[in-house]
Structures are given as C-alpha cells and as structure tokens.
Design an enzyme around this catalytic site. Sequence first.
Site, PDB file in Angstrom:
ATOM      1  N   GLU A 436       0.827  -1.210   0.000  1.00 40.48           N
ATOM      2  CA  GLU A 436       0.000   0.000   0.000  1.00 40.48           C
ATOM      3  C   GLU A 436       0.856   1.253   0.000  1.00 40.48           C
ATOM      4  OE1 GLU A 436      -2.862  -0.263   3.180  1.00 40.48           O
ATOM      5  OE2 GLU A 436      -3.792  -2.033   2.326  1.00 40.48           O
ATOM      6  N   GLU A 513      -4.016  -9.040   0.493  1.00 38.83           N
ATOM      7  CA  GLU A 513      -4.427  -8.780   1.881  1.00 38.83           C
ATOM      8  C   GLU A 513      -5.945  -8.773   1.899  1.00 38.83           C
ATOM      9  OE1 GLU A 513      -1.934  -5.844   3.845  1.00 38.83           O
ATOM     10  OE2 GLU A 513      -3.689  -5.227   4.993  1.00 38.83           O
TER      11      GLU A 513
END
Length: 836
Positions: A436, A513
Amino acid sequence: MNYRLKSLFFFSLAFPMMLGAQVRVEQLLEKGWKFTREDQATFSNEQLNDSKWQSVTVPHDWAIYGPFSINNDKQLTAITQDGQKEDMEHAGRTGGLPFVGVGWYRLNFTVPNYAKGKQCVLLFDGAMSHARVYINGKEACYWPNGYNAFAVDATPYLHAEGTNTLAVRLENETESSRWYPGAGLYRNIRLIVTEDAHVPVWGTQLTTPVVNKEYAQAVLKTSLDVPAGKSIADYRIVTDIKDPSGKVVATQTQQGVFHEGVGNRFEQQFDINQPQLWSVDTPSLYTAVSKIYEGETLKDEYETRFGIRSIEVIPGKGFFLNGERVQFKGVCNHHDLGPLGAATNEAALRRQIRILKDMGCNAIRTSHNMPSTELVNLCDEMGMMVMAESFDEWKTAKVENGYHKNFDEWVEKDLVNLLHHFRNNPSVVMWCIGNEVPDQWSGKQGPKLTRMLQDICHREDPTRPVTQGMDAPDAVVNNNMAAVMDVPGFNYRPHKYIENYTKLPQEIILGSETASTISSRGVYKFPVERRSMQKYDDHQASSYDVEHCGWSNLPEDDFIQHEDLPYCIGEFVWTGFDYLGEPTPYYSDWPSHSSLFGIIDLAGLPKDRYYLYRSHWNKEAETLHILPHWTWEGREGEVTPIFVYTNYPSAELFINGKSQGKRTKDLSVTVENSGDSLSLATFKRQKRYRLMWMDTKYEPGTVKVVAYDKDGKAVAEKEIHTAGKPHHIELIPDRTQLKADGKDLSFVTVRVVDKDGNLCPMADNQISFKVKGKGIYRAGANGNPASLESFQEPKMKVFYGMMTAIVQTSEEPGSITLEATAKGLQKATLELTSEK
Ligand code: GAL
C-alpha cells in the site's frame, strides 16, 4: 554456543590425513551481552567498563518488558489510508511499549582459530534499528533498516589474538512505524570464520530449471572470495547433492575458470533422478555440500539447503506448484510473537506454523518486512509457502520517520539482501516489493518504482514472480502500476476483482491482503448484525465474526471470489495472529494497544474464526464448532443466535433436546447474486459457508449439533454446556518433552473450568504461576488487546476464561513443574521434562 565446524583435510596422494584445523566456524553470539538504555559516545570504546550494565542474552527485545504507557510513541496524526481527514491521537498504534530511543549492547568475544589470512564476518539477522556496529572501538557498519539481515566484515578491525569488543548502538525514532516494531538485537547474530578463500555470505544460488516426477536438473552457482593475486582458476569445487535421507545422489567436480563479466564463480549442473519434490504436504529438503580446494588443500565447506519444486503462474488459470494448481490459503503475519515481543524464538515460530497448518493455511506473507532466518527455514521444513516482503513505504511517507527517509540510498541494498538471503529457500514462492505504498496514487512515480524494484528481483532471482499489495485498485489500474507486476496483488476491495481482471494483462488476481475482520476471543455482541468500525465500551469486537473495518469485509466476501473465479489465485488474510499495535478501530482509545484482526489471539489461542477458516481450508479434517458459549446468566429467553462452523454440508441443532431445525450450506449463493448491500446485511454469503440459527433463545443447559454428510447421513456430533461456578484451573501444554537448551518453550493453555471441566467463559480470575526445576516462567498473555498487565510477571487475569503461560527450559536437563494458583480455585500443577 552453537558451533559448526568443518574439518580441514590434507590429502597426500597415498594417505589422506586429518590435520584438525577448521575451514569454517559458525557460532551464534547469544550469551554474555551487556545492555543499557543510556547513550554516550564513549560506549563504543574498547576499554569501557560495562560491568554495571544489564546482562542479557540475544535475541533480546528491550521494549517488551514495558511498562505500557499512553506516552510511548503517541502519534498525533491522520491515518489517511484508513480514511482519516484530521489529526487525532493514536495512543496504542505502536503497542504502547518503550521501544523509542537509544539502546547499546556490548560483547567481548574471541574468534575461534583466528589467524592471519582468515576472514571473520558478523552476520546480523536484523537489529532494530539504525544499527551502528563498532569493533574494537571502530565503526565497522551502519544499517538503518531494522528488519533486514546484513553482514559486517570484522576482519580489518580484529586483534591478532585475544579478546575483541563488539558494541552496537541502536536508535528507534518516534513515528517510524505503524505497528510495534520491537527494539534491540532481537534476531540472531552469527560469527563466521573462514579461510582466505571462501564462499561469501549467501554466496550460492541454486535453481532447479527442470522439475518433473522422473527427473530434475539443479544448477548451483557458487561465488568465491579469493585473496589478492588469486582467481577462481586457482580453485576446485566438489559438490555432493544429498537427498532428504542424507544419501549422495549426485556429485560434480569442477576446476574454476575465470570469465570476464562472471568473475570468481563456479557453475555446476546436476541430474537428479526420481526427485522427491518439495510441497506443502511433502517438504522434502536436499542439501548441496560443496568443498572448495586449492590444490589438495581444503579451503571451505559450504552447505546449500534447497528443495526441488516448480512454480508457475498461468494467465487465467492460477498458481501452480509442481504442475498442480494451488490456491493461497494464506495469512499475513507481523513479526512479533505476542508476549515474547519481537525476539525471535524457534519454538514459538514452530508453534505458530503448527497452528496455522492445522487450520489448512498453506502460506504466510511476512507483512510488511523481511522475515527472520528461523521463520523461513521452519517454513521449508514444515511445508508452508512464504511470500517474502520488503517494504511498507517507498519514497512517499506513511509515517513521519518511516522508510521514505532511506529509500533512495538504501532500497537496492535492502532488497538485494532479502533476495540473496532467501533465494535458495523452497518455501519462498513469491517476492513482495511493497505494501500500500502511497506512491501508488502518483501518475508516474508508482509505476516507475514498481518497475525498478521488480527488475531488481528478476535480476537477482529470475525464478520467482513478484507482487505487491495495492489498495487503490482504480489508481493502479489507471496509472499502469498494476499492469507492470508479475502478479497484481490487491489489498481488500474484492468487489473490484472482476473488473480489474478484465483490464489487466496478467489475467490473474491475488488477494494480497484480505478480510480484516475483527473479533475478540470469547466476546459476543448482541444483536448479531454486520457492523463496520464498531466500537464498544469494553474495547472489544464480536466473535460472531460479523465486524470489520471501513475498507474491509468478512471472510466469506473473499472465500466466494477465490472459490468461484478461476483467475483468483488465493488470499492472505489480515492477520493470522493478533499483533502488538494497530488496535483499529480503537485508535485513540487507550489502553487498547494490540490488534483485533487475528484469526488467533495474541496468546496464540484460536478465536471462533479459526474454525470458520478451518472448515473451508482444511476440508480433510473434521471441523464441528459451535458458537457462542452457552453460559448467559441474565439472557434467559432472549434471542441468542447460534452459529456452527463445519466442513459438513448440513447440521441439525438442539437446545436441551429440542430441535431448532436443520441448516444446509446454500450453494446457490454466487459472487454475482450476493454483492448488493441487502445481501451483505442479511448474511447471504455467510449462508454458503456457515450454518446459522438466528432466532434461537437462551436457556441454560445443552446445545448439541448433529452434522450430516452430503448423503444425509449423520456423521458427527458435538455438545456444549452451560458452565457452573469456577472451580479449578486446567493446564494444557502444547509440548511436554522439551530441549534443555535455555530457549525451548512450552505454551501452556490455562483454563478456568467448573467442577465438570466446562470452560467458565466469563471468568476473569487472576492466576499466579510458579516454575520449579529446570526452567523459568518466560511470559504470559491472555489475548485482551486492552490489558496493561506485564507479560513477564508470573501472574495474570484470564480473559474470558483463558490465557497462555509460557515456560522456558534452562540448559540443564531435568523435570520442570508449573504450578498455577488463584483465589477460590483449586490449583493445578503440570510436569514437563527437558533433555539435552
Ligand atoms: C492494511 C495494511 C495493514 C493493516 C491493515 C489493517 O491497509 O496494509 O498493514 O494496517 O490495513 O486493516
């Protein structure tokens, strides 16, 4: 101390004769360290008197001893990834433990068999953080990244004989992390002594370009460091390939040849017939044992452990291990070991892998950093795939003092060390270059850095695919960052998978994720409704497994995608185990300081969710799990839903003998017909994976479930009972036969039960522990993310009836007794034994 000695043989033509010297010595630097939290420039001096400093053994995490405080790294910030627009106080974000600041470690050491011409390396498996290493008073190395392994050539700094001094200064900045990083020399340090010509640290690269059931080809590249004036042409390599039983199955001898552009490197090729392939179920390990000779003199002996397996990612079809499609049933894990902190411990890691494997988990993502040597080695041995990760930040900051400050200067060095360290480990099946990273939002920077980092991975290891976890699906598809990746990994937002699949050239989607479902073991909230970012006065979340974060979802929202869409290659759930820090959604709500995301709590005790994953992931094993507990004084007559997590397709439920009806998993639910808000709110997807009785009313007594197989045959049953008063303590160890090495651990589940042995689910008794004999009380945890109790003090309150106590062996073999007492409860004792 651990010695690995290799003998130096001298071969006369007729009579081989052993001279007894060693060509390679490896030793762990564990004992005899001195430690202080003070900071003075003179601490690096050779002559310093450190006798008043604290004596510690390494691995050591200085911060895990506490005390917890709201002021430890309190971060006033807006977590933009979580959608926060304004600064707020994040008290427990990094665990509330005192890891910020400086710590010094010192050790006097001698180098075994040291002589002129030898080389001595100190290999740090990670030091948290900004390590400055001094040898005999001189700075020998600086390494900022606290997670990465790095090698220090100590040779130029060593005394010709006698004792040397090693001093290490570490410094952790405030706002340098999004979770608890740990502190200190929390991973192993190895001293490696070799001859003048030797294989350098991580100096071999073993690949298996051809793998099938009948035949495998292995290629071994071995680098050699040689003294001035010599080249590879002066040396010869003899390599034996040993199969998992130790039998030599191939041997090759090669005289070195120097090639411009290749340098001092041997390259050997081996044929291996009927190879025993490495897989999750059959983690077979081979070893290449290489001997390097100069003339007839043995110069080095180096072992490369490897596995024979193939990996392939096929567009539209998935990920293939040894030619068979395998989906990632993975978990993301942080590196901390709960009450043990970040200090590496093999027994603790082994236990984690054991628990995960029983759940049917086949892969670990080492979020978001470089793993320890021990973790990856254990995954090799126990059969667990690894997605080895590197960074949580690139050039753009997530936290003020994060990796962005080092990115330009260090990123390549850090990535190369990760790749070299683990590129021979068969368990590692994918590299992950980032998580991210905010650079994903930029027009060009994100894709450009992606390309650069992935190219480094390919250059150093052309055999494994590269991924990264991206949480801005539209941005990364639009700016081509996702299209650059070997495997596009998406964090959350599974509803975008179908659309992104159509737009991306790889025709593959990885759930890098997923879930971020939150729950607290033993806690149930009513009414049972799907909730997002819900907070409660007790700082907990519901174990009905219906709560998640604003950006995340419930397990079934991922199950359904990965089951129904052939191009989905599996998922990595956030997280396998709870970890210190990130008590989302209790950002500002001290004393919350550890996560609620785990399928398993901080004490290593499975939450209900464990059985939901097990029922879906481990279809071979029987799972029949009832929730909630059935001890609800005061809820008589109130609606108290009952869920059953099972691998069987249907079951009938009985309360005190009265049938509550039969439920069957609803296989008509699909990705397409269940993604709307009404379906989500009414648990449509859950009906495909869980059996739910939403209207059952509480009455004390017995809940029984009878499971049926696909032919409608009753095949299993289970009961739970309303518990009576807390009566005695139960101690259930994970292992009773331990190693007397001063490191081995027994994890003992502590339960407060009624006179019939039923767990008292509301019990919060404080238990006191005593360990007698050849062991110590190492730590305890109860899984309560808001508990400020010390992990090390031998007393703790059970949380909803349970906790874990950890007993550590001493180096003397013998028996160990754990005694647990509490006011008003019958005490319990447990006998363990340890052997050399
Ligand atoms: C993700 C992030 C993880 C963790 C998680 C919590 O966005 O990658 O590190 O913060 O959210 O849901």
